[in-house]
Design an enzyme around this catalytic site. Sequence first.
Site, PDB file in Angstrom:
ATOM      1  N   VAL A  69       9.560   2.059  29.773  1.00 37.10           N
ATOM      2  CA  VAL A  69      11.146   2.621  29.490  1.00 37.10           C
ATOM      3  C   VAL A  69      12.276   2.923  29.862  1.00 37.10           C
ATOM      4  O   VAL A  69      11.774   2.989  30.903  1.00 37.10           O
ATOM      5  CB  VAL A  69      10.943   3.894  27.558  1.00 37.10           C
ATOM      6  CG1 VAL A  69      10.152   2.658  26.322  1.00 37.10           C
ATOM      7  CG2 VAL A  69       9.715   4.541  28.267  1.00 37.10           C
ATOM      8  N   LYS A 100      27.853   2.582  31.515  1.00 38.93           N
ATOM      9  CA  LYS A 100      28.001   2.713  31.089  1.00 38.93           C
ATOM     10  C   LYS A 100      28.361   3.560  30.731  1.00 38.93           C
ATOM     11  O   LYS A 100      28.956   5.145  31.258  1.00 38.93           O
ATOM     12  CB  LYS A 100      26.088   3.854  29.894  1.00 38.93           C
ATOM     13  CG  LYS A 100      25.881   4.720  29.715  1.00 38.93           C
ATOM     14  CD  LYS A 100      24.827   5.479  29.599  1.00 38.93           C
ATOM     15  CE  LYS A 100      24.279   7.073  28.914  1.00 38.93           C
ATOM     16  NZ  LYS A 100      22.855   7.271  29.310  1.00 38.93           N
ATOM     17  N   VAL A 207      -7.080   5.436  41.176  1.00 42.35           N
ATOM     18  CA  VAL A 207      -7.198   6.915  41.845  1.00 42.35           C
ATOM     19  C   VAL A 207      -8.418   7.346  41.690  1.00 42.35           C
ATOM     20  O   VAL A 207      -8.048   8.136  40.303  1.00 42.35           O
ATOM     21  CB  VAL A 207      -6.082   8.073  42.749  1.00 42.35           C
ATOM     22  CG1 VAL A 207      -6.749   9.184  42.639  1.00 42.35           C
ATOM     23  CG2 VAL A 207      -5.099   7.507  43.446  1.00 42.35           C
ATOM     24  N   LEU A 355       7.577  11.409  34.925  1.00 41.39           N
ATOM     25  CA  LEU A 355       7.232  12.543  33.960  1.00 41.39           C
ATOM     26  C   LEU A 355       5.841  12.924  34.349  1.00 41.39           C
ATOM     27  O   LEU A 355       4.950  14.431  33.937  1.00 41.39           O
ATOM     28  CB  LEU A 355       6.321  11.639  33.047  1.00 41.39           C
ATOM     29  CG  LEU A 355       7.404  10.195  32.869  1.00 41.39           C
ATOM     30  CD1 LEU A 355       6.433   8.762  31.792  1.00 41.39           C
ATOM     31  CD2 LEU A 355       7.818  11.079  31.580  1.00 41.39           C
TER      32      LEU A 355
HETATM   33  C1  LIG Z   1      10.527   6.896  24.756  1.00 46.92           C
HETATM   34  C2  LIG Z   1      10.953   7.612  26.067  1.00 46.92           C
HETATM   35  C3  LIG Z   1      12.125   7.123  26.148  1.00 46.92           C
HETATM   36  C4  LIG Z   1      13.293   7.470  27.553  1.00 46.92           C
HETATM   37  N1  LIG Z   1      14.658   7.052  27.587  1.00 46.92           N
HETATM   38  C5  LIG Z   1      14.808   6.845  29.466  1.00 46.92           C
HETATM   39  C6  LIG Z   1      15.761   6.900  29.398  1.00 46.92           C
HETATM   40  O1  LIG Z   1      17.167   6.580  28.766  1.00 46.92           O
HETATM   41  N2  LIG Z   1      16.529   7.579  31.002  1.00 46.92           N
HETATM   42  C7  LIG Z   1      15.377   8.052  31.800  1.00 46.92           C
HETATM   43  O2  LIG Z   1      16.395   8.103  32.892  1.00 46.92           O
HETATM   44  N3  LIG Z   1      14.440   7.979  31.186  1.00 46.92           N
HETATM   45  C8  LIG Z   1      14.001   7.457  30.508  1.00 46.92           C
HETATM   46  N4  LIG Z   1      12.678   7.636  29.615  1.00 46.92           N
HETATM   47  C9  LIG Z   1      11.720   8.170  30.983  1.00 46.92           C
HETATM   48  C10 LIG Z   1      11.333   7.733  32.214  1.00 46.92           C
HETATM   49  O3  LIG Z   1      11.540   6.168  31.096  1.00 46.92           O
HETATM   50  C11 LIG Z   1      10.520   8.328  33.339  1.00 46.92           C
HETATM   51  O4  LIG Z   1      11.209   9.059  33.425  1.00 46.92           O
HETATM   52  C12 LIG Z   1      10.969   7.143  33.829  1.00 46.92           C
HETATM   53  O5  LIG Z   1      10.074   6.019  33.654  1.00 46.92           O
HETATM   54  C13 LIG Z   1       9.526   7.234  35.685  1.00 46.92           C
HETATM   55  O6  LIG Z   1       7.833   7.140  35.282  1.00 46.92           O
HETATM   56  P1  LIG Z   1       6.903   7.429  36.258  1.00 46.92           P
HETATM   57  O7  LIG Z   1       7.530   6.812  36.723  1.00 46.92           O
HETATM   58  O8  LIG Z   1       6.811   9.174  36.144  1.00 46.92           O
HETATM   59  O9  LIG Z   1       5.580   7.095  35.207  1.00 46.92           O
HETATM   60  P2  LIG Z   1       5.236   5.752  34.976  1.00 46.92           P
HETATM   61  O10 LIG Z   1       6.195   4.999  34.490  1.00 46.92           O
HETATM   62  O11 LIG Z   1       4.045   6.270  34.267  1.00 46.92           O
HETATM   63  O12 LIG Z   1       4.572   5.368  36.232  1.00 46.92           O
HETATM   64  C14 LIG Z   1       2.720   5.543  36.537  1.00 46.92           C
HETATM   65  C15 LIG Z   1       2.621   5.428  37.204  1.00 46.92           C
HETATM   66  O13 LIG Z   1       0.999   6.152  38.085  1.00 46.92           O
HETATM   67  C16 LIG Z   1       0.204   4.549  37.943  1.00 46.92           C
HETATM   68  N5  LIG Z   1      -1.034   5.306  37.343  1.00 46.92           N
HETATM   69  C17 LIG Z   1      -1.114   6.016  36.807  1.00 46.92           C
HETATM   70  N6  LIG Z   1      -2.867   6.499  36.889  1.00 46.92           N
HETATM   71  C18 LIG Z   1      -2.808   6.358  38.269  1.00 46.92           C
HETATM   72  C19 LIG Z   1      -4.262   6.054  38.835  1.00 46.92           C
HETATM   73  N7  LIG Z   1      -5.264   7.100  37.985  1.00 46.92           N
HETATM   74  N8  LIG Z   1      -4.144   5.691  40.031  1.00 46.92           N
HETATM   75  C20 LIG Z   1      -3.216   4.936  40.472  1.00 46.92           C
HETATM   76  N9  LIG Z   1      -2.074   5.174  40.104  1.00 46.92           N
HETATM   77  C21 LIG Z   1      -2.117   5.329  38.895  1.00 46.92           C
HETATM   78  C22 LIG Z   1       0.560   3.968  37.310  1.00 46.92           C
HETATM   79  O14 LIG Z   1       0.036   2.647  37.269  1.00 46.92           O
HETATM   80  C23 LIG Z   1       2.313   3.726  37.520  1.00 46.92           C
HETATM   81  O15 LIG Z   1       2.244   2.607  38.513  1.00 46.92           O
HETATM   82  C24 LIG Z   1      12.225   7.967  28.993  1.00 46.92           C
HETATM   83  C25 LIG Z   1      10.743   7.933  28.011  1.00 46.92           C
HETATM   84  C26 LIG Z   1      10.315   7.870  27.465  1.00 46.92           C
HETATM   85  C27 LIG Z   1       9.381   7.584  26.677  1.00 46.92           C
END
Ligand SMILES: Cc1cc2nc3c(=O)[nH]c(=O)nc-3n(C[C@H](O)[C@H](O)[C@H](O)COP(=O)(O)OP(=O)(O)OC[C@H]3O[C@@H](n4cnc5c(N)ncnc54)[C@H](O)[C@@H]3O)c2cc1C
Length: 535
Positions: A69, A100, A207, A355
């Site tokens: 998301v 937007k 990892v 996150l």
């Molecule tokens: C309900 C909801 C709505 C949202 N809406 C918005 C929005 O409208 N606009 C906005 O800017 N943000 C929004 N966000 C936030 C946004 O989704 C995140 O900030 C963005 O997607 C970045 O996520 P991330 O890459 O930090 O984490 P994730 O997408 O969770 O990626 C984590 C990565 O880590 C990897 N990983 C995990 N564990 C391991 C391991 N042990 N070994 C190797 N790799 C691993 C996974 O495979 C994955 O590739 C929303 C969040 C939520 C919950």
Amino acid sequence: MTTATVFNYSYGPRTGLSTQPAPLPMRRIVIVGGGTAGWMTALILARSLIERGVEITLLESPAVPTIGVGEGSTPWLRGFFDSLGIEEAEWMPACHATYKCGITFEGWSTKPGFERYFHPFASMLDNLTMKQFVHNADARVNGAAVDAHPDRFFIAARLASGCRAPKAAESFPFDIWHGYHFDAVLLGQFLHHKALERGVRYKSCHVSHATLATDGSIAAVCTREGETIAADLFVDCSGFAGLLIDQALHTPYVSFSGNLVNDAAVALPTPIGAAIPSQTISTALRHGWAWQIPLTSRFGNGYVYSSQFCSADEAETELRRHLGLLEADVPARHLKMKCGRVTRHWNRNCLAVGLAQGFIEPLEATALLFIQQTATTFVEFLERGDLSEQAHERFNERVNAHFEGTRDYIVTHYKTNTRTDTEYWRANATNMNLSDELKALYALWMSGKGIAPPVAQQTLGKGYPVMSWYAIMCGMGIFPDIADLRPPSTQESRFRLAEIDNLLERSSANYPDHREALGRIAPRRTEPTLQVYFW
Ligand SMILES: Cc1cc2nc3c(=O)[nH]c(=O)nc-3n(C[C@H](O)[C@H](O)[C@H](O)COP(=O)(O)OP(=O)(O)OC[C@H]3O[C@@H](n4cnc5c(N)ncnc54)[C@H](O)[C@@H]3O)c2cc1C
């Protein structure tokens, strides 16, 4: 007249360092996580570091999916693509992206005339009406019966209500400051592809843990596949798991659950219609709010709620009812989330981004901006060759201030609500868990002295510009009750709303239908600029 930048910092393209760059103190960077945070960070680091011989490798678990998301942005995303030289014509169609103009908040206030309002991204054209808006707002707080609803004063509100694009016809040289909507999964794939093209290495591996050096920094990450991977810098983009920043380094975490109570979401797609809106809609429901995000291929919908007040099943049923999908068997995705931040985003030789570093619920779609800001600021420090303890402190203070300021703005949506239909809304309205800055800002607003100077000087209201603070306070109707208003003085009523209407109507005629504009996105005709607008 107060002068304020629309946003407080620029994370757009930098014009290059004027002096010789300092020698880089690192040769090898490992990023753990291949979500939006991982790939955006990889591209931002790659842009400055790969040509200087730094090796960047991204590790992604084949067993842990990305959150999938995160489909709305602030205008700063444009700076991200501009700085990488990636044109809208390339990335937008690939990600089913739309423009937007801002966000409509529907049903957050019950005050007559304020049941909905639009939070715009302000633009240069708004210089023509901003003065009138602030004047009327200040007069109304002081009891004058003048119109101060934000929708009357912003071009973006006009464009959004007419499903128009923020891209003016060639004869009208005023681009509107805008964000984007996009398919999160497609954006991830697009960024992945781009990063590989630009020399980032990729390894699919899980990892399992990190090993620490004697000084407490991370020495290496170990994978289930049996590899031990060492690096000078580790970037934790592992999502809410916080594999390195939390699980390995135990960095203290500040929870925002005391004032942002939502901790779960449920998401469902619906078909897009003939018209494509150019805004996000955020509708208050019984225990939270529902988003509607238009893409070229579908609507993304979701309900962000608090599990203290309703169950996942209740939330899904309420969202389905809201969308008219009670009988449909479209599958829903349920997600858990936590709001807060780590105290040190850069801790020893680990940088947390996305996150993993923290999250403020998605009401204003700010998470991608945090990613961009954190990674870009880190590169600035690195390019200065400044990795001292003091540099860590300054960096963390800066990122923390941005988190806190944004949190306060999001909290204001809840604090100013006037719904009484559920305990959820009543508890939010009476919640006194507010930062001192926020309390001071509310007090100043209620005093009728105007909030513009201290917000613009960033002594109050860090994170959001003056315009946004006025938009939220006016949009939620934080004024004396209608019955208590008095006729305005000549000075108070000196601006003619009909003239403003007319101006905005004539201006908005220069902006095409959104669907039509999306159908002919072309490479840009002028050099991209991230302008700072004043009012
Ligand atoms: C309900 C909801 C709505 C949202 N809406 C918005 C929005 O409208 N606009 C906005 O800017 N943000 C929004 N966000 C936030 C946004 O989704 C995140 O900030 C963005 O997607 C970045 O996520 P991330 O890459 O930090 O984490 P994730 O997408 O969770 O990626 C984590 C990565 O880590 C990897 N990983 C995990 N564990 C391991 C391991 N042990 N070994 C190797 N790799 C691993 C996974 O495979 C994955 O590739 C929303 C969040 C939520 C919950």
